[in-house]
Design a protein around this motif. Structure first.
Motif, mmCIF file in Angstrom:
data_model
loop_
_atom_site.group_PDB
_atom_site.id
_atom_site.type_symbol
_atom_site.label_atom_id
_atom_site.label_comp_id
_atom_site.label_asym_id
_atom_site.label_seq_id
_atom_site.Cartn_x
_atom_site.Cartn_y
_atom_site.Cartn_z
ATOM 1 N N LEU A 1 0.871 -1.174 0.000
ATOM 2 C CA LEU A 1 0.000 0.000 0.000
ATOM 3 C C LEU A 1 0.903 1.218 0.000
ATOM 4 N N LYS A 2 0.765 2.085 -1.013
ATOM 5 C CA LYS A 2 1.667 3.231 -1.155
ATOM 6 C C LYS A 2 0.882 4.512 -1.397
ATOM 7 N N GLN A 3 1.631 5.624 -1.359
ATOM 8 C CA GLN A 3 1.029 6.930 -1.611
ATOM 9 C C GLN A 3 1.913 7.707 -2.585
ATOM 10 N N SER A 4 1.270 8.292 -3.606
ATOM 11 C CA SER A 4 2.008 9.056 -4.614
ATOM 12 C C SER A 4 2.414 10.415 -4.049
ATOM 13 N N PRO A 5 3.305 11.138 -4.743
ATOM 14 C CA PRO A 5 3.655 12.491 -4.294
ATOM 15 C C PRO A 5 2.435 13.426 -4.234
ATOM 16 N N GLN A 6 1.394 13.100 -5.002
ATOM 17 C CA GLN A 6 0.165 13.911 -4.979
ATOM 18 C C GLN A 6 -0.787 13.448 -3.874
ATOM 19 N N GLN A 7 -0.302 12.614 -2.972
ATOM 20 C CA GLN A 7 -1.061 12.107 -1.824
ATOM 21 C C GLN A 7 -2.218 11.192 -2.228
#
Length: 95
Positions: free
Chosen positions: A30-36
């Protein structure tokens, strides 16, 4: 999208849908992009299947509420138009 777990079946893309067999993968990240924005990576050895949600549950609730509000407004207009038509019919009958 359908998610299942079966050692006898594989992940499949067909008929504009994806059928994901969790047994086809080693693990999920589970990850998060730089754009949240949240996304999921399903990993198997050196391969990665990235799933990026098109909306969040809160966005879906808001969209559903918006649709209900739009339908209620439309029904109000339909009923008002019908009542106006009935009043017009009543006025014409009195002559």
């Amino acid at each position: 999208m359908e998610i299942f777990s079966s050692p006898q079946r594989s992940t499949l893309v067909a008929n504009n849908a994806i059928y994901i067999n969790l047994d086809s993968f080693d693990y999920l990240e589970l990850k998060q992009s730089p754009q949240q924005e949240t996304y999921f990576d399903l990993r198997q050895e050196e391969m990665c299947l990235r799933l990026i949600p098109l909306s969040t549950p809160s966005q879906e609730r808001h969209q559903r509420n918006f649709n209900i509000t739009a339908i209620e407004a439309m029904m109000d207009q339909v009923l008002a138009a019908r009542w106006d038509a009935e009043i017009d019919d009543d006025c014409c009958d009195s002559f």
